[in-house]
Design a protein around this motif. Structure first.
Motif, short mmCIF file in Angstrom:
data_model
loop_
_atom_site.label_atom_id
_atom_site.label_comp_id
_atom_site.label_asym_id
_atom_site.label_seq_id
_atom_site.Cartn_x
_atom_site.Cartn_y
_atom_site.Cartn_z
N UNK A 71 0.80 -1.22 0.00
CA UNK A 71 0.00 0.00 0.00
C UNK A 71 0.83 1.26 0.00
N UNK A 72 2.15 1.13 0.17
CA UNK A 72 3.04 2.28 0.10
C UNK A 72 3.65 2.38 -1.29
N UNK A 73 4.13 3.58 -1.63
CA UNK A 73 4.63 3.83 -2.97
C UNK A 73 6.01 4.44 -2.93
N UNK A 74 6.63 4.50 -4.10
CA UNK A 74 7.98 5.04 -4.23
C UNK A 74 8.12 5.68 -5.60
N UNK A 75 9.15 6.52 -5.74
CA UNK A 75 9.45 7.16 -7.03
C UNK A 75 10.95 7.22 -7.23
N UNK A 76 11.38 6.91 -8.44
CA UNK A 76 12.78 7.01 -8.83
C UNK A 76 12.85 7.88 -10.08
N UNK A 77 13.63 8.96 -10.01
CA UNK A 77 13.74 9.87 -11.14
C UNK A 77 14.56 9.30 -12.27
N UNK A 78 14.49 9.98 -13.40
CA UNK A 78 15.20 9.57 -14.61
C UNK A 78 16.67 9.28 -14.32
N UNK A 79 17.11 8.09 -14.75
CA UNK A 79 18.52 7.73 -14.66
C UNK A 79 19.03 7.35 -13.29
N UNK A 80 18.15 7.36 -12.27
CA UNK A 80 18.59 6.99 -10.92
C UNK A 80 18.72 5.47 -10.82
N UNK A 81 19.92 5.00 -10.51
CA UNK A 81 20.10 3.55 -10.35
C UNK A 81 19.41 3.10 -9.07
N UNK A 82 18.62 2.02 -9.19
CA UNK A 82 17.89 1.53 -8.03
C UNK A 82 17.75 0.01 -8.08
N UNK A 83 17.42 -0.55 -6.92
CA UNK A 83 17.31 -2.00 -6.79
C UNK A 83 16.20 -2.30 -5.79
N UNK A 84 15.44 -3.35 -6.07
CA UNK A 84 14.38 -3.82 -5.18
C UNK A 84 14.85 -5.10 -4.51
N UNK A 85 14.76 -5.16 -3.18
CA UNK A 85 15.25 -6.31 -2.42
C UNK A 85 14.12 -6.85 -1.55
N UNK A 86 13.87 -8.15 -1.61
CA UNK A 86 12.88 -8.78 -0.73
C UNK A 86 13.55 -9.03 0.61
N UNK A 87 13.09 -8.33 1.64
CA UNK A 87 13.68 -8.47 2.97
C UNK A 87 12.78 -9.26 3.91
N UNK A 88 11.70 -9.84 3.37
CA UNK A 88 10.78 -10.61 4.19
C UNK A 88 10.89 -12.10 3.92
N UNK A 89 9.93 -12.86 4.43
CA UNK A 89 9.94 -14.31 4.25
C UNK A 89 8.84 -14.79 3.30
N UNK A 90 8.17 -13.85 2.64
CA UNK A 90 7.14 -14.19 1.65
C UNK A 90 7.46 -13.45 0.36
N UNK A 91 6.94 -13.93 -0.77
CA UNK A 91 7.21 -13.22 -2.03
C UNK A 91 6.71 -11.77 -1.98
N UNK A 92 7.46 -10.90 -2.65
CA UNK A 92 7.03 -9.51 -2.84
C UNK A 92 6.39 -9.42 -4.22
N UNK A 93 5.22 -8.77 -4.27
CA UNK A 93 4.60 -8.45 -5.55
C UNK A 93 4.49 -6.93 -5.62
N UNK A 94 4.95 -6.38 -6.74
CA UNK A 94 4.86 -4.93 -6.92
C UNK A 94 4.48 -4.62 -8.36
N UNK A 95 3.95 -3.41 -8.54
CA UNK A 95 3.66 -2.90 -9.87
C UNK A 95 4.37 -1.56 -10.01
N UNK A 96 5.14 -1.42 -11.09
CA UNK A 96 5.80 -0.15 -11.35
C UNK A 96 5.23 0.44 -12.64
#
Length: 114
Positions: A71-96
């Motif tokens: 239910x929380x969101x994020x934003x990454x500007x043009x050209x910003x290097x980023x990475x998504x990491x699962x830090x929990x014990x269940x699968x992460x599902x996201x939509x970008x």
């Protein structure tokens, strides 16, 4: 789509932007297994998204690592290097949502996240 062990991302929509022939909108659905991560990457435009399930950490160049919960969101500007990491014990599902330049690779992976 982009698929590496534990990480799967696939476009679910690509759409024109009214009045802008230079860019497109792309929706991407991604799943990250526990202990896995996306490769560090950039886009030729903006990337915004939300977590649907699981606990994710967003690591972006120039910013502190940030926990993103369902239910929380994020934003990454043009050209910003980023990475998504699962830090929990269940699968992460996201939509970008990408708003990116047409005709360029939508996602470029980085050798390392500095």
């Amino acid at each position: 789509g982009l698929s590496i062990p534990g990480f799967d991302a696939r476009p679910i929509l690509s759409s024109a932007i009214s009045g802008d022939e230079q860019r497109e909108i792309v929706l991407i659905a991604a799943t990250i297994q526990p202990g896995a991560a996306s490769p560090p990457h950039t886009h030729p435009g903006d990337c915004v998204g939300t977590v649907i399930e699981g606990q994710m950490e967003l690591r972006a160049v120039g910013k502190d690592a940030r926990r993103v919960n369902p239910g929380e969101a994020f934003a990454n500007g043009r050209g910003t290097a980023h990475q998504f990491v699962n830090v929990g014990d269940k699968p992460v599902r996201l939509v970008t949502t990408l708003v990116v330049d047409k005709g360029k690779p939508r996602t470029l992976t980085q050798a390392e996240l500095k």
